[in-house]
Design a protein around this motif. Structure first.
Motif, PDB file in Angstrom:
ATOM      1  N   GLU A  93      48.147  26.143  35.958  1.00 11.67           N
ATOM      2  CA  GLU A  93      47.775  27.545  36.160  1.00 11.67           C
ATOM      3  C   GLU A  93      46.360  27.818  35.652  1.00 11.67           C
ATOM      4  O   GLU A  93      45.573  28.505  36.305  1.00 11.67           O
ATOM      5  CB  GLU A  93      48.772  28.461  35.453  1.00 11.67           C
ATOM      6  CG  GLU A  93      48.503  29.938  35.647  1.00 11.67           C
ATOM      7  CD  GLU A  93      49.534  30.830  34.990  1.00 11.67           C
ATOM      8  OE1 GLU A  93      49.311  32.052  34.943  1.00 11.67           O
ATOM      9  OE2 GLU A  93      50.559  30.302  34.513  1.00 11.67           O
ATOM     10  N   SER A  94      46.025  27.270  34.489  1.00  9.15           N
ATOM     11  CA  SER A  94      44.689  27.505  33.929  1.00  9.15           C
ATOM     12  C   SER A  94      43.613  26.834  34.766  1.00  9.15           C
ATOM     13  O   SER A  94      42.499  27.360  34.912  1.00  9.15           O
ATOM     14  CB  SER A  94      44.619  27.016  32.485  1.00  9.15           C
ATOM     15  OG  SER A  94      44.819  25.612  32.413  1.00  9.15           O
ATOM     16  N   GLU A  95      43.922  25.672  35.343  1.00  8.08           N
ATOM     17  CA  GLU A  95      42.953  24.990  36.196  1.00  8.08           C
ATOM     18  C   GLU A  95      42.738  25.743  37.501  1.00  8.08           C
ATOM     19  O   GLU A  95      41.605  25.854  37.983  1.00  8.08           O
ATOM     20  CB  GLU A  95      43.431  23.564  36.470  1.00  8.08           C
ATOM     21  CG  GLU A  95      43.347  22.658  35.246  1.00  8.08           C
ATOM     22  CD  GLU A  95      44.030  21.319  35.459  1.00  8.08           C
ATOM     23  OE1 GLU A  95      43.645  20.355  34.775  1.00  8.08           O
ATOM     24  OE2 GLU A  95      44.958  21.232  36.298  1.00  8.08           O
ATOM     25  N   ARG A  96      43.809  26.270  38.077  1.00  6.05           N
ATOM     26  CA  ARG A  96      43.655  27.077  39.303  1.00  6.05           C
ATOM     27  C   ARG A  96      42.845  28.332  39.006  1.00  6.05           C
ATOM     28  O   ARG A  96      42.014  28.760  39.829  1.00  6.05           O
ATOM     29  CB  ARG A  96      45.021  27.441  39.878  1.00  6.05           C
ATOM     30  CG  ARG A  96      45.778  26.274  40.484  1.00  6.05           C
ATOM     31  CD  ARG A  96      46.914  26.741  41.369  1.00  6.05           C
ATOM     32  NE  ARG A  96      47.893  27.550  40.667  1.00  6.05           N
ATOM     33  CZ  ARG A  96      48.944  27.079  40.007  1.00  6.05           C
ATOM     34  NH1 ARG A  96      49.148  25.764  39.964  1.00  6.05           N
ATOM     35  NH2 ARG A  96      49.790  27.880  39.394  1.00  6.05           N
ATOM     36  N   LEU A 154      47.733  32.702  43.074  1.00 11.08           N
ATOM     37  CA  LEU A 154      46.335  32.275  43.067  1.00 11.08           C
ATOM     38  C   LEU A 154      45.423  33.455  43.352  1.00 11.08           C
ATOM     39  O   LEU A 154      45.547  34.124  44.373  1.00 11.08           O
ATOM     40  CB  LEU A 154      46.106  31.178  44.101  1.00 11.08           C
ATOM     41  CG  LEU A 154      44.669  30.644  44.209  1.00 11.08           C
ATOM     42  CD1 LEU A 154      44.251  29.956  42.910  1.00 11.08           C
ATOM     43  CD2 LEU A 154      44.539  29.685  45.385  1.00 11.08           C
ATOM     44  N   GLU A 155      44.488  33.704  42.437  1.00 11.12           N
ATOM     45  CA  GLU A 155      43.484  34.740  42.630  1.00 11.12           C
ATOM     46  C   GLU A 155      42.140  34.078  42.867  1.00 11.12           C
ATOM     47  O   GLU A 155      41.847  33.017  42.306  1.00 11.12           O
ATOM     48  CB  GLU A 155      43.410  35.669  41.416  1.00 11.12           C
ATOM     49  CG  GLU A 155      44.653  36.519  41.232  1.00 11.12           C
ATOM     50  CD  GLU A 155      44.489  37.549  40.126  1.00 11.12           C
ATOM     51  OE1 GLU A 155      43.617  37.352  39.241  1.00 11.12           O
ATOM     52  OE2 GLU A 155      45.215  38.554  40.142  1.00 11.12           O
ATOM     53  N   LEU A 156      41.321  34.723  43.701  1.00  9.55           N
ATOM     54  CA  LEU A 156      40.053  34.140  44.102  1.00  9.55           C
ATOM     55  C   LEU A 156      38.931  35.163  43.999  1.00  9.55           C
ATOM     56  O   LEU A 156      39.067  36.297  44.476  1.00  9.55           O
ATOM     57  CB  LEU A 156      40.133  33.649  45.555  1.00  9.55           C
ATOM     58  CG  LEU A 156      41.163  32.558  45.866  1.00  9.55           C
ATOM     59  CD1 LEU A 156      41.347  32.423  47.376  1.00  9.55           C
ATOM     60  CD2 LEU A 156      40.751  31.228  45.252  1.00  9.55           C
ATOM     61  N   ILE A 157      37.826  34.759  43.401  1.00 10.04           N
ATOM     62  CA  ILE A 157      36.556  35.463  43.570  1.00 10.04           C
ATOM     63  C   ILE A 157      35.786  34.684  44.622  1.00 10.04           C
ATOM     64  O   ILE A 157      35.520  33.497  44.454  1.00 10.04           O
ATOM     65  CB  ILE A 157      35.760  35.547  42.258  1.00 10.04           C
ATOM     66  CG1 ILE A 157      36.417  36.515  41.281  1.00 10.04           C
ATOM     67  CG2 ILE A 157      34.317  35.987  42.536  1.00 10.04           C
ATOM     68  CD1 ILE A 157      35.713  36.606  39.926  1.00 10.04           C
ATOM     69  N   ASP A 158      35.447  35.343  45.692  1.00  5.08           N
ATOM     70  CA  ASP A 158      34.709  34.711  46.775  1.00  5.08           C
ATOM     71  C   ASP A 158      33.227  34.740  46.420  1.00  5.08           C
ATOM     72  O   ASP A 158      32.606  35.799  46.390  1.00  5.08           O
ATOM     73  CB  ASP A 158      34.970  35.459  48.081  1.00  5.08           C
ATOM     74  CG  ASP A 158      34.317  34.798  49.279  1.00  5.08           C
ATOM     75  OD1 ASP A 158      33.554  33.833  49.100  1.00  5.08           O
ATOM     76  OD2 ASP A 158      34.570  35.265  50.413  1.00  5.08           O
TER      77      ASP A 158
END
Length: 278
Positions: A261-264, A5-9
């Motif tokens: 995966e695409s939704e995450r 999981l990658e995140l832009i905060d």
């Protein structure tokens, strides 16, 4: 956390007391003293999948909100910033122009700390529509009780403005509040120019509340908005009133683990890139 999981905060604050005023932190022990810096944030997110962050204005004292945006514009560690703005003020136009020149990617006015009538004036709404014409999103902070009577009329008045509903619509999780919040977020989801920010919610839960307590609210938002209309934010350092930053990242992984995966990717990165253009 969900593997990979990658995140832009999209909701990182800073508290830099030697340069700006933060009167709102007085009386909140976790935030009332000391600084919360870029270095602190980097240490807390190391190895946690955060691939970038957008600075969110920190509710500084009224005299300092322009200075905050100018200060952040000189920092290199952010993908962009969401600056404070006052659509109700006479100086709106000059600040809008300057802020856009600073490269601001969004604006916010915290509307649950001012009278409800502030956003009901034609001056406020006319100026908000100017932000929409500039192609820049506007983050909304409403309490659950404000969503339908205050928020919905504002959305109707500004159909061409992109909106981000912060902090999951601020449900009172600790009190088990649901119905008023649910009516509000369902109404907001009916406006296609609104996305919701998965942020802030642990601060409204009882201390130590786990994923099981938060999940019904997040699942409802996913049902209403879908992953393509949800983005993620840490609300650091306010998140220290709840799960804390590393804990919130881990909870996010659990909350989204059932998605594809695409939704995450949409929640973690894709929606943020589309909405804020980062």
């Amino acid at each position: 956390m969900a593997e990979g999981l990658e995140l832009i905060d999209t909701h990182q604050h800073l508290i830099l007391r030697d340069r700006l005023g933060y009167a709102w932190t007085a009386g909140i022990p976790a935030l009332a003293a000391g600084d919360f810096t870029e270095g602190d944030y980097a240490r807390l997110t190391a190895g946690k999948g955060v691939v970038g962050s957008v600075f969110m204005e920190t509710g500084v004292d009224d005299a300092d909100y322009r200075a905050e945006a100018r200060l952040v514009a000189g920092m290199s560690g952010f993908l962009g910033q969401i600056a404070s703005i006052r659509p109700e003020d006479e100086g709106f136009e000059a600040w809008l122009e300057e802020a856009l020149e600073l490269g601001v990617v969004g604006f916010r006015r915290i509307l649950h700390v001012v009278p409800d009538g502030v956003s009901e004036t034609e001056v406020f709404r006319r100026n908000l529509r100017k932000i929409g014409r500039a192609g820049v999103p506007f983050d909304l902070n409403f309490l659950a009780r404000q969503l339908v009577p205050v928020g919905v009329p504002l959305l109707r008045a500004c159909p061409d403005q992109a909106f981000v509903l912060d902090h999951c619509g601020v449900p009172d999780v600790a009190a088990g509040e649901w119905e008023e919040w649910d009516r509000g977020v369902a109404a907001f989801a009916g406006f296609r120019n609104v996305v919701v920010k998965l942020s802030g919610i642990t601060a409204y839960a009882a201390p130590g509340a786990g994923v099981g307590v938060i999940r019904p609210y997040v699942d409802r938002l996913l049902e209403l908005f879908g992953p393509e209309r949800m983005l993620w934010g840490s609300d650091w350092p306010v998140v220290d009133l709840g799960a804390g930053l590393p804990g919130w990242i881990d909870m996010t992984g659990e909350l989204l683990a059932g998605l594809s995966e695409s939704e995450r990717y949409a929640v973690g990165v894709g929606t943020a890139k589309r909405v804020y253009g980062v």
